[in-house]
Design an enzyme around this catalytic site. Structure first.
Site, short mmCIF file in Angstrom:
data_model
loop_
_atom_site.label_atom_id
_atom_site.label_comp_id
_atom_site.label_asym_id
_atom_site.label_seq_id
_atom_site.Cartn_x
_atom_site.Cartn_y
_atom_site.Cartn_z
N ASP A 122 -12.53 23.39 -9.32
CA ASP A 122 -11.58 22.64 -10.15
C ASP A 122 -10.96 23.66 -11.10
O ASP A 122 -11.62 24.15 -12.01
CB ASP A 122 -12.35 21.55 -10.92
N LYS B 102 -1.99 20.89 -17.31
CA LYS B 102 -2.52 21.86 -18.28
C LYS B 102 -1.70 23.14 -18.26
O LYS B 102 -1.32 23.64 -19.30
CB LYS B 102 -3.99 22.18 -17.99
N TRP C 179 -16.12 17.33 -17.22
CA TRP C 179 -15.38 17.23 -15.96
C TRP C 179 -16.31 17.49 -14.77
O TRP C 179 -16.24 16.79 -13.76
CB TRP C 179 -14.19 18.17 -15.94
C1 LIG Z 1 -7.98 17.59 -17.53
C2 LIG Z 1 -9.00 17.98 -16.54
C3 LIG Z 1 -9.38 17.12 -15.49
C4 LIG Z 1 -8.83 15.73 -15.33
O1 LIG Z 1 -7.57 15.77 -14.77
P1 LIG Z 1 -6.77 14.43 -14.44
O2 LIG Z 1 -5.55 14.99 -13.75
O3 LIG Z 1 -6.47 13.75 -15.72
O4 LIG Z 1 -7.59 13.61 -13.54
C5 LIG Z 1 -10.32 17.58 -14.58
N1 LIG Z 1 -10.86 18.80 -14.69
C6 LIG Z 1 -10.52 19.64 -15.68
C7 LIG Z 1 -11.16 21.00 -15.76
C8 LIG Z 1 -9.59 19.26 -16.64
O5 LIG Z 1 -9.26 20.09 -17.64
#
Ligand SMILES: *Cc1c(COP(=O)(O)O)cnc(C)c1O
Length: 357
Positions: free
Chosen positions: A166, A190, A99
């Site tokens: 993030d 998540k 990511w």
């Molecule tokens: C799942 C995830 C993403 C991607 O998220 P999307 O909403 O599918 O774009 C980005 N960063 C992390 C840390 C993730 O776990």
């Protein structure tokens, strides 16, 4: 029977969150309409938006001077929206997994990207600790929880430039000192709600800094000015996020969540360390409380599929590790009950009895 859901994302939601959402899908608060069929500009949806923002601020203790936005496009959209708005010359990034790499790639479209440290030499199994954050960077970007590798930055870093995180897979899992961050973002799917909504918490002084024209929809200012209603927001996912936050507040907030998450993680890590058949893949000091990654020990490698089949026969789903790590990944998000972790630990013990050489 309800499964033990260890899925990495979209992932488990609390039972009452799903039930309350189902009710609102049939009939929102007895108004004779579904939450899916009302105007986002009417008072019923405005109340949902307002409460969700208020719960974000209350539960994360967000200080004055920050805006909470709900957008589309996923965390992945933020990988480009962030540099579009905030990267004028140079940005610093910590490379801790796939990511983070994707975020770096998008930032490179907009300016110089300084990857100040990386853990790719050991397949992202640890968090680099030796690095200097350049003082002339527009911001410093981190991924607090590396969902695929099971590593996590559990402290709020001191940064001389705006810290951007993030937090897709660990938001609301512990208290965070929001004042140390310029921006926090993540996809909801998540630890918060269903896929389809992305949250952005941004400090107001970072707005309006871009030296380039920005398309309207990709400009944070647009969404600040319109209270996340420039266009139609993802109404139903926002509703479910609100239900999750009501549930979280009732349980005792993020401090309580942290205690529960630590207890769950301890149970499972202790078993991984004790059980001869299994071995953890992440550096101990960087182990995630949200995604617990482990593999079969060398001399038991051929039993990996068999363990997955066994766990599945006991109602456990989502345990297969990401293809870039292999083995197993138990995601232990807020909504996963400790009983599910206990069931997994018991399964590991039974498996050991049966197969230990
Ligand atoms: C799942 C995830 C993403 C991607 O998220 P999307 O909403 O599918 O774009 C980005 N960063 C992390 C840390 C993730 O776990």
């Amino acid at each position: 029977m309800k499964k033990h859901n260890f899925s990495a994302g979209p992932s488990i939601l609390a039972g009452e969150v799903i039930e309350n959402t189902a009710k609102a899908v049939s009939d929102l608060n007895g108004i004779g309409l579904s939450v899916m069929e009302i105007s986002h500009r009417g008072k019923d949806f405005q109340a949902i938006m307002d409460e969700t923002v208020a719960l974000f601020k209350e539960l994360l203790d967000i200080p004055d001077g920050y805006q909470v936005l709900f957008l589309g496009g996923g965390a992945s959209m933020q990988f480009c929206m962030l540099p579009y708005n905030l990267l004028n010359k140079k940005a610093a990034y910590l490379e801790t997994g796939v990511w983070a790499k994707k975020a770096i790639k998008e930032a490179q479209f907009f300016g110089e990207v300084d990857v100040i440290a990386s853990s790719k030499d050991k397949n992202f199994s640890y968090i680099p600790s030796n690095y200097n954050i350049p003082k002339d960077a527009d911001y410093f970007h981190i991924t607090t929880n590396n969902t695929i590798y099971g590593t996590e930055i559990k402290e709020d870093i001191d940064s001389p430039v705006p810290l951007i995180a993030d937090m897709s897979s660990d938001v609301f899992s512990r208290p965070v000192d929001v004042s140390k961050y310029g921006m926090i973002y993540g996809g909801a799917q998540k630890n918060l709600g269903p896929a389809g909504v992305t949250f952005v918490i941004i400090r107001e002084d970072l707005l309006g800094k871009a030296e380039r024209p920005i398309p309207t929809m990709l400009n944070y200012q647009t969404h600040v000015d319109s209270g996340s209603m420039f266009n139609t927001p993802p109404c139903l996912p926002i509703y479910t996020c609100m239900e999750t936050l009501r549930w979280l507040k009732k349980l005792g907030g993020v401090k309580k969540m942290q205690e529960l998450n630590e207890a769950k993680a301890r149970l499972l890590y202790d078993e991984i360390d004790r059980n001869e058949l299994f071995v953890g893949t992440a550096a101990k000091e960087d182990r995630s409380l949200m995604n617990i990654c482990f593999v079969m020990n060398e001399q038991y490698k051929e039993l990996e599929q068999e363990f997955l089949t066994y766990a599945s026969s006991l109602g456990m789903v989502g345990l297969k590790g990401h293809r870039s790590v292999g083995g197993f990944r138990a995601s232990t998000y807020n909504a996963l009950p400790v009983e599910s972790v206990k069931a997994l630990v018991e399964a590991m013990q039974e498996f050991e009895k049966k197969f230990k050489k």
